[in-house]
Design a protein around this motif. Structure first.
Motif, PDB file in Angstrom:
ATOM      1  N   ILE A   1       0.857  -1.189   0.000  1.00 40.74           N
ATOM      2  CA  ILE A   1       0.000   0.000   0.000  1.00 40.74           C
ATOM      3  C   ILE A   1       0.895   1.241   0.000  1.00 40.74           C
ATOM      4  O   ILE A   1       1.388   1.666   1.060  1.00 40.74           O
ATOM      5  N   PRO A   2       1.152   1.830  -1.160  1.00 38.76           N
ATOM      6  CA  PRO A   2       1.968   3.052  -1.206  1.00 38.76           C
ATOM      7  C   PRO A   2       1.320   4.155  -0.387  1.00 38.76           C
ATOM      8  O   PRO A   2       0.092   4.249  -0.302  1.00 38.76           O
ATOM      9  N   ASN A   3       2.139   4.979   0.215  1.00 37.80           N
ATOM     10  CA  ASN A   3       1.619   6.056   1.053  1.00 37.80           C
ATOM     11  C   ASN A   3       2.629   7.175   1.133  1.00 37.80           C
ATOM     12  O   ASN A   3       3.781   7.012   0.730  1.00 37.80           O
ATOM     13  N   GLY A   4       2.198   8.299   1.631  1.00 40.30           N
ATOM     14  CA  GLY A   4       3.076   9.455   1.709  1.00 40.30           C
ATOM     15  C   GLY A   4       3.218   9.995   3.109  1.00 40.30           C
ATOM     16  O   GLY A   4       2.275   9.984   3.902  1.00 40.30           O
ATOM     17  N   THR A   5       4.411  10.480   3.414  1.00 45.28           N
ATOM     18  CA  THR A   5       4.672  11.213   4.652  1.00 45.28           C
ATOM     19  C   THR A   5       5.480  12.452   4.297  1.00 45.28           C
ATOM     20  O   THR A   5       5.918  12.631   3.158  1.00 45.28           O
ATOM     21  N   ILE A   6       5.724  13.284   5.271  1.00 48.94           N
ATOM     22  CA  ILE A   6       6.542  14.469   5.071  1.00 48.94           C
ATOM     23  C   ILE A   6       7.963  14.085   4.653  1.00 48.94           C
ATOM     24  O   ILE A   6       8.694  14.871   4.055  1.00 48.94           O
ATOM     25  N   HIS A   7       8.347  12.844   4.936  1.00 45.29           N
ATOM     26  CA  HIS A   7       9.718  12.402   4.675  1.00 45.29           C
ATOM     27  C   HIS A   7       9.922  11.875   3.260  1.00 45.29           C
ATOM     28  O   HIS A   7      11.051  11.802   2.784  1.00 45.29           O
ATOM     29  N   ASN A   8       8.858  11.452   2.583  1.00 46.05           N
ATOM     30  CA  ASN A   8       9.053  10.794   1.284  1.00 46.05           C
ATOM     31  C   ASN A   8       8.288  11.466   0.154  1.00 46.05           C
ATOM     32  O   ASN A   8       7.997  10.843  -0.859  1.00 46.05           O
ATOM     33  N   ASN A   9       7.961  12.757   0.331  1.00 46.06           N
ATOM     34  CA  ASN A   9       7.299  13.560  -0.698  1.00 46.06           C
ATOM     35  C   ASN A   9       5.851  13.168  -0.957  1.00 46.06           C
ATOM     36  O   ASN A   9       5.250  13.631  -1.920  1.00 46.06           O
ATOM     37  N   GLY A  10       5.273  12.311  -0.138  1.00 45.45           N
ATOM     38  CA  GLY A  10       3.837  12.102  -0.234  1.00 45.45           C
ATOM     39  C   GLY A  10       3.121  13.398   0.108  1.00 45.45           C
ATOM     40  O   GLY A  10       2.105  13.755  -0.468  1.00 45.45           O
ATOM     41  N   PHE A  11       3.655  14.097   1.095  1.00 43.27           N
ATOM     42  CA  PHE A  11       3.283  15.478   1.326  1.00 43.27           C
ATOM     43  C   PHE A  11       4.373  16.302   0.656  1.00 43.27           C
ATOM     44  O   PHE A  11       5.408  16.582   1.250  1.00 43.27           O
ATOM     45  N   ALA A  12       4.176  16.616  -0.608  1.00 42.37           N
ATOM     46  CA  ALA A  12       5.235  17.206  -1.421  1.00 42.37           C
ATOM     47  C   ALA A  12       5.798  18.463  -0.772  1.00 42.37           C
ATOM     48  O   ALA A  12       5.068  19.295  -0.241  1.00 42.37           O
ATOM     49  N   ASP A  13       7.128  18.604  -0.833  1.00 48.01           N
ATOM     50  CA  ASP A  13       7.798  19.712  -0.179  1.00 48.01           C
ATOM     51  C   ASP A  13       7.226  21.067  -0.567  1.00 48.01           C
ATOM     52  O   ASP A  13       7.143  21.971   0.261  1.00 48.01           O
ATOM     53  N   ARG A  14       6.862  21.218  -1.824  1.00 47.72           N
ATOM     54  CA  ARG A  14       6.392  22.534  -2.269  1.00 47.72           C
ATOM     55  C   ARG A  14       5.048  22.900  -1.659  1.00 47.72           C
ATOM     56  O   ARG A  14       4.574  24.018  -1.825  1.00 47.72           O
ATOM     57  N   HIS A  15       4.419  21.968  -0.959  1.00 46.53           N
ATOM     58  CA  HIS A  15       3.155  22.270  -0.283  1.00 46.53           C
ATOM     59  C   HIS A  15       3.369  22.700   1.168  1.00 46.53           C
ATOM     60  O   HIS A  15       2.396  23.024   1.844  1.00 46.53           O
ATOM     61  N   ILE A  16       4.588  22.682   1.645  1.00 48.14           N
ATOM     62  CA  ILE A  16       4.880  23.016   3.039  1.00 48.14           C
ATOM     63  C   ILE A  16       5.697  24.305   3.085  1.00 48.14           C
ATOM     64  O   ILE A  16       6.700  24.440   2.386  1.00 48.14           O
ATOM     65  N   TYR A  17       5.289  25.237   3.899  1.00 43.80           N
ATOM     66  CA  TYR A  17       5.849  26.591   3.874  1.00 43.80           C
ATOM     67  C   TYR A  17       7.358  26.638   4.048  1.00 43.80           C
ATOM     68  O   TYR A  17       8.011  27.560   3.546  1.00 43.80           O
ATOM     69  N   VAL A  18       7.945  25.666   4.739  1.00 45.41           N
ATOM     70  CA  VAL A  18       9.394  25.725   4.976  1.00 45.41           C
ATOM     71  C   VAL A  18      10.186  25.672   3.679  1.00 45.41           C
ATOM     72  O   VAL A  18      11.359  26.067   3.644  1.00 45.41           O
ATOM     73  N   ASN A  19       9.564  25.212   2.613  1.00 42.98           N
ATOM     74  CA  ASN A  19      10.251  25.105   1.333  1.00 42.98           C
ATOM     75  C   ASN A  19       9.853  26.205   0.341  1.00 42.98           C
ATOM     76  O   ASN A  19      10.201  26.135  -0.831  1.00 42.98           O
ATOM     77  N   TRP A  20       9.129  27.207   0.822  1.00 42.82           N
ATOM     78  CA  TRP A  20       8.808  28.354  -0.022  1.00 42.82           C
ATOM     79  C   TRP A  20       9.971  29.345   0.062  1.00 42.82           C
ATOM     80  O   TRP A  20       9.878  30.399   0.686  1.00 42.82           O
ATOM     81  N   ASP A  21      11.073  29.000  -0.570  1.00 41.42           N
ATOM     82  CA  ASP A  21      12.313  29.743  -0.359  1.00 41.42           C
ATOM     83  C   ASP A  21      12.195  31.226  -0.677  1.00 41.42           C
ATOM     84  O   ASP A  21      12.623  32.081   0.112  1.00 41.42           O
ATOM     85  N   TYR A  22      11.588  31.587  -1.805  1.00 41.56           N
ATOM     86  CA  TYR A  22      11.556  33.003  -2.160  1.00 41.56           C
ATOM     87  C   TYR A  22      10.599  33.799  -1.278  1.00 41.56           C
ATOM     88  O   TYR A  22      10.717  35.020  -1.164  1.00 41.56           O
ATOM     89  N   VAL A  23       9.637  33.109  -0.648  1.00 38.55           N
ATOM     90  CA  VAL A  23       8.761  33.796   0.301  1.00 38.55           C
ATOM     91  C   VAL A  23       9.515  34.044   1.599  1.00 38.55           C
ATOM     92  O   VAL A  23       9.572  35.179   2.099  1.00 38.55           O
ATOM     93  N   LEU A  24      10.109  32.986   2.170  1.00 37.73           N
ATOM     94  CA  LEU A  24      10.818  33.135   3.442  1.00 37.73           C
ATOM     95  C   LEU A  24      11.984  34.106   3.331  1.00 37.73           C
ATOM     96  O   LEU A  24      12.314  34.804   4.297  1.00 37.73           O
ATOM     97  N   ASP A  25      12.619  34.157   2.150  1.00 38.10           N
ATOM     98  CA  ASP A  25      13.753  35.066   1.944  1.00 38.10           C
ATOM     99  C   ASP A  25      13.318  36.449   1.487  1.00 38.10           C
ATOM    100  O   ASP A  25      14.160  37.318   1.253  1.00 38.10           O
ATOM    101  N   LYS A  26      12.010  36.647   1.319  1.00 35.68           N
ATOM    102  CA  LYS A  26      11.466  37.921   0.835  1.00 35.68           C
ATOM    103  C   LYS A  26      12.148  38.338  -0.467  1.00 35.68           C
ATOM    104  O   LYS A  26      12.596  39.484  -0.629  1.00 35.68           O
ATOM    105  N   ARG A  27      12.197  37.408  -1.395  1.00 36.74           N
ATOM    106  CA  ARG A  27      12.910  37.622  -2.651  1.00 36.74           C
ATOM    107  C   ARG A  27      11.933  37.829  -3.796  1.00 36.74           C
ATOM    108  O   ARG A  27      11.100  36.969  -4.077  1.00 36.74           O
ATOM    109  N   GLY A  28      12.052  38.962  -4.447  1.00 37.36           N
ATOM    110  CA  GLY A  28      11.243  39.243  -5.623  1.00 37.36           C
ATOM    111  C   GLY A  28      12.022  38.985  -6.892  1.00 37.36           C
ATOM    112  O   GLY A  28      13.174  38.530  -6.873  1.00 37.36           O
ATOM    113  N   ALA A  29      11.397  39.282  -8.026  1.00 36.55           N
ATOM    114  CA  ALA A  29      12.080  39.101  -9.306  1.00 36.55           C
ATOM    115  C   ALA A  29      13.291  40.017  -9.409  1.00 36.55           C
ATOM    116  O   ALA A  29      14.292  39.686 -10.048  1.00 36.55           O
ATOM    117  N   THR A  30      13.207  41.174  -8.765  1.00 38.40           N
ATOM    118  CA  THR A  30      14.337  42.087  -8.636  1.00 38.40           C
ATOM    119  C   THR A  30      14.384  42.539  -7.180  1.00 38.40           C
ATOM    120  O   THR A  30      13.378  42.463  -6.462  1.00 38.40           O
TER     121      THR A  30
END
Length: 430
Positions: A329-358
């Motif tokens: 039975i395949p399944n997902g956790t925070i460790h194996n991308n079942g909960f994909a990293d891009r869905h968790i705020y800690v991986n929103w790099d440009y948001v956390l770094d306050k980085r815009g296009a310029t």
């Protein structure tokens, strides 16, 4: 004996398909798309008969489904969010509250609208915690985006009460919950606007595409102007009289609309099958000791393509996940991308770094913004704790009773083993 330890796995056949939407492709999709090609009109606003376009038909379907007055077809779910935010008058100097667990596009849309995202905790529903939402409101807060994550409806009574009391716009992100409802009301039709996505991972697809629905004529008019910088050139009358302003090109093509229309006419059938399968599994594991099922604010409105349960801690969740996978039975956790990293705020790099296009004049440092939002990877510890001990099993409309029984048996088998391990050997030795 567990399969991981040399025993016979509960299941040896493949689990359910990845996609819900494209598995439904049949002659209907082919017919609708061919209708566009035969008309040789792939641009929505070409020539006469604008109300007979495929996009217009799709908008009508979503007005009826969501019980709203207005709908606007766009080219992506992100475009829908941006158009709705701009439609609601959100812009430089404003803050918009978003949950810590959602696709990064939710926060990105706020930034594209030139506002500042404020990230808040989720709770055991894995959707926005209403108390965290209220606590995050500042004098600069103008809107909130509750996200019906993985098909689970948010706690909309609480969120709407807070928003109305504090005079905030509510933009529902329904990208992952098309066909869901909350206490009998269709998702997307509860807030000031609802935004849908038709990307392939969603319940229905047009490849890419999106929809904005609302009862607010001015919001609709502003969103329409923003979604097409030349909309007034096509002979389209806005739903409300507003001054024109520069917009983007977020138009939906007729081919996208035709595919989305065929898919959207199947929503009820797909969701009914999903609910039947998930309910069977839920009933089969409801009494299992050692696991806690996700709290769903309205189970009858759950789109039901994701079965989530919690273990007491992250270590046990990881161990359970590995054993369950070995049982087939395949399944997902925070460790194996079942909960994909891009869905968790800690991986929103440009948001956390306050980085815009310029580096100059970003939403955070523009002259209009007087707030002082701060981000760090530990800012939502409750969200990380919940996601860290959560396990998700995908449910599909093709899931059979036999598939459900395999999932039930495997979950019960692993849970029983871990309960025995708790009374004897440590998990590391299992």
């Amino acid at each position: 004996m567990l399969a991981k330890h040399g025993g016979v796995p509960i299941r040896t056949k493949p689990w359910v398909p990845t996609f819900i939407s494209s598995e439904e492709f049949d002659d209907m999709e082919k017919s609708y798309v061919m209708r566009v090609l035969e008309k040789k009109r792939v641009f929505r606003f070409y020539g006469e008969g604008l109300q007979d376009s495929e996009a217009a038909k799709l908008e009508q379907l979503y007005r009826e489904r969501t019980q709203t007055d207005h709908a606007l077809a766009v080219n992506a779910g992100t475009s829908a969010l941006v158009s709705a935010l701009v439609g609601a008058g959100i812009g430089p100097g404003d803050e918009v509250i978003v949950p810590a667990y959602t696709y990064i596009a939710t926060a990105a849309a706020v930034l594209i609208a030139r506002a500042v995202p404020v990230i808040v905790e989720i709770d055991e529903t894995l959707t926005m915690d209403p108390a965290a939402f209220e606590a995050a409101i500042t004098p600069y807060t103008k809107a909130v985006i509750p996200v019906h994550m993985r098909g689970t409806p948010c706690q909309m009574d609480e969120i709407m009460a807070i928003a109305r009391r504090r005079k905030l716009a509510v933009i529902e992100d329904v990208a992952q919950a098309n066909g869901g409802s909350y206490k009998g009301r269709p998702l997307g039709g509860i807030g000031d606007a609802g935004c849908f996505s038709f990307q392939q991972y969603k319940v229905v697809t047009s490849g890419e595409g999106g929809m904005v629905v609302t009862n607010d004529a001015e919001l609709q008019a502003r969103a329409s102007v923003y979604h097409d910088c030349a909309v007034t050139f096509w002979g389209v009358e806005p739903t409300a009289r507003i001054p024109s302003f520069a917009g983007e090109n977020y138009r939906m093509s007729e081919i996208q609309a035709a595919l989305g229309l065929a898919q959207s006419e199947k929503i009820d059938s797909v969701v009914a099958r999903l609910r039947k399968a998930k309910q069977m599994i839920v009933e089969g594991i409801a009494d299992v000791e050692g696991i806690q099922l996700q709290r769903v604010p309205d189970p009858d409105g759950d789109v039901s393509y994701s079965l989530v349960f919690f273990l007491p801690d992250g270590q046990r969740a990881l161990a359970f996940s590995e054993l369950l996978s070995a049982e087939g039975i395949p399944n997902g956790t925070i460790h194996n991308n079942g909960f994909a990293d891009r869905h968790i705020y800690v991986n929103w790099d440009y948001v956390l770094d306050k980085r815009g296009a310029t580096p100059n004049d970003t939403p955070w440092n523009c002259a209009s913004y007087k707030g002082n939002v701060q981000y760090d990877k530990n800012m939502c510890p409750r969200s990380l704790e919940l996601l860290g001990r959560a396990i998700s099993v995908s449910v599909h409309q093709s899931t059979t009773s036999e598939d459900c029984q395999d999932a039930i048996e495997a979950i019960r088998k692993v849970a029983a083993h871990m309960a025995q391990a708790e009374n004897g050997t440590s998990l590391q030795n299992q």
